[in-house]
Design an enzyme around this catalytic site. Structure first.
Site, PDB file in Angstrom:
ATOM      1  N   LYS A  58      34.815   3.435  -2.257  1.00 23.08           N
ATOM      2  CA  LYS A  58      34.003   2.492  -3.036  1.00 23.08           C
ATOM      3  C   LYS A  58      32.652   3.107  -3.360  1.00 23.08           C
ATOM      4  O   LYS A  58      32.139   2.981  -4.474  1.00 23.08           O
ATOM      5  CB  LYS A  58      33.844   1.169  -2.260  1.00 23.08           C
ATOM      6  CG  LYS A  58      35.139   0.353  -2.236  1.00 23.08           C
ATOM      7  CD  LYS A  58      35.135  -0.771  -1.228  1.00 23.08           C
ATOM      8  CE  LYS A  58      36.507  -1.455  -1.175  1.00 23.08           C
ATOM      9  NZ  LYS A  58      36.667  -2.402  -0.085  1.00 23.08           N
ATOM     10  N   GLN A 102      32.777  -4.697   4.761  1.00 22.30           N
ATOM     11  CA  GLN A 102      34.161  -4.231   4.910  1.00 22.30           C
ATOM     12  C   GLN A 102      34.816  -4.948   6.093  1.00 22.30           C
ATOM     13  O   GLN A 102      34.236  -5.026   7.172  1.00 22.30           O
ATOM     14  CB  GLN A 102      34.165  -2.705   5.142  1.00 22.30           C
ATOM     15  CG  GLN A 102      35.542  -2.101   5.177  1.00 22.30           C
ATOM     16  CD  GLN A 102      36.307  -2.224   3.855  1.00 22.30           C
ATOM     17  OE1 GLN A 102      35.740  -2.003   2.782  1.00 22.30           O
ATOM     18  NE2 GLN A 102      37.580  -2.577   3.921  1.00 22.30           N
ATOM     19  N   ASP A 125      32.059  -9.282  -3.756  1.00 21.16           N
ATOM     20  CA  ASP A 125      33.432  -9.128  -3.265  1.00 21.16           C
ATOM     21  C   ASP A 125      34.139 -10.490  -3.212  1.00 21.16           C
ATOM     22  O   ASP A 125      35.315 -10.568  -2.875  1.00 21.16           O
ATOM     23  CB  ASP A 125      33.380  -8.498  -1.862  1.00 21.16           C
ATOM     24  CG  ASP A 125      34.679  -7.799  -1.480  1.00 21.16           C
ATOM     25  OD1 ASP A 125      35.450  -7.439  -2.386  1.00 21.16           O
ATOM     26  OD2 ASP A 125      34.923  -7.617  -0.272  1.00 21.16           O
TER      27      ASP A 125
END
Ligand code: NAP
Length: 286
Positions: A58, A102, A125
């Site tokens: 990413k 994450q 996200d």
């Protein structure tokens, strides 16, 4: 001899590349107009190899698109309070426009509390309850990235959704549930299947649009696919294998995503696009 019809491929790599190019152009424009580049903060807890790889990928894609990335690495032993404090500080930092926590973050941590420390305007996200509710209500907001990528793929290939029966196999909070909400928001008739669903095959066989988000290799085979269905395979299992048995499914479907190269590349592309969108809003440009 008759030709065997094979489904057309829905190529995520191509669409993801174009979306990332347009994010890069928008990021360059933001930098030119404000002197500030969009910035995504990534938060990694511990050293789980898969998570380390995902975050590295990413960050590399951010760099290619002209998006700054700020990496925060916390020890696996961090407490919920410590993680919430770190995420909260990023939420308050005006130089950070998007936050990616994450996951998984470790069983001893209250993951939901950590996600909720992300300010809604930085939730690129799409993991907070705010974003989830916005998806449910059909209001503007950041969507979960993989479901957002799936919707973009369906649009790219001109798949009409109104009145279609969409069957989603899987109901996770990051994938199955939100993609069903987005499909419902586009007037599909949505059925969710999960591990307790009775006679799953008979439901899958009714799908005009099938989304497989199960996490089991080749779980759905061609025999269960309605002829002409659109098949979205969100699965990604070891060995680059999807949740759909591609070789048999492609003989029944009209459109199908390959694994790899279908849904997968769209996820990061949507993350970057949403980061640029967050920066645009926070910098007062739109
Ligand atoms: P997850 O949290 O493990 O959820 C799996 C879902 O499948 C659950 O709802 C589960 O039902 C259901 N399920 C499991 N076994 C089943 C069975 N035998 N019959 C019917 N339903 C069953 O997984 P996830 O995070 O949603 O991910 C799903 C897949 O997508 C995985 O392969 C993952 O690698 C992939 N993925 C890809 C991306 C990407 O970027 N391409 C992103 C995220 C995930 P219950 O709720 O009843 O347990």
């Amino acid at each position: 001899m008759t030709d065997i019809q094979q489904a057309r491929l829905m190529v995520g790599t191509d669409l993801a590349r174009r979306l990332t190019e347009s994010s890069a152009a928008a990021a360059a424009d933001i930098l030119r107009r404000t002197g500030t580049a969009p910035c995504l903060a990534t938060v990694l807890v511990g050293e789980d190899p898969a998570s380390v790889t995902y975050v590295r990928m990413k960050r590399a894609r951010c760099e290619q698109a002209g998006i700054l990335s700020r990496q925060v690495v916390l020890p696996a032993s961090v407490s919920t309070a410590g993680l919430v404090e770190t995420v909260g500080a990023l939420s308050a930092d005006p130089e950070v426009h998007g936050i990616l926590l994450q996951h998984p973050v470790g069983a001893h941590i209250d993951e939901r509390a950590a996600f909720e420390a992300i300010a809604p305007e930085k939730d690129v996200d799409g993991v907070t309850m705010h974003s989830f509710a916005a998806m449910g209500f059909g209001l503007p907001g950041f969507v979960s990235c993989t479901p957002g990528g799936i919707m973009r793929l369906l649009d790219e290939y001109g798949v009409g959704l109104t009145g279609k029966h969409a069957v989603v196999v899987g109901r996770s909070a990051i994938l199955g549930k939100p993609v069903g909400m987005l499909l419902l928001g586009r007037d599909a008739t949505v059925t969710y299947c999960h591990s307790r669903t009775a006679d799953l095959s008979s439901i899958v066989r009714q799908a005009d649009v099938l989304v497989a988000a199960v996490g089991r290799p080749r779980f759905i085979t061609g025999a269960d696919i309605k002829p002409g269905a659109v098949v979205i395979d969100a699965g990604y299992n070891p060995g680059n294998v999807g949740d759909v048995d591609f070789e048999t499914a492609r003989l029944r479907a009209s459109l199908i995503t390959p694994v790899p190269g279908g849904v997968g590349p769209m996820t990061i592309a949507v993350l970057l696009a949403q980061t640029v969108e967050a920066a645009t809003r926070q910098l007062g440009l739109g």
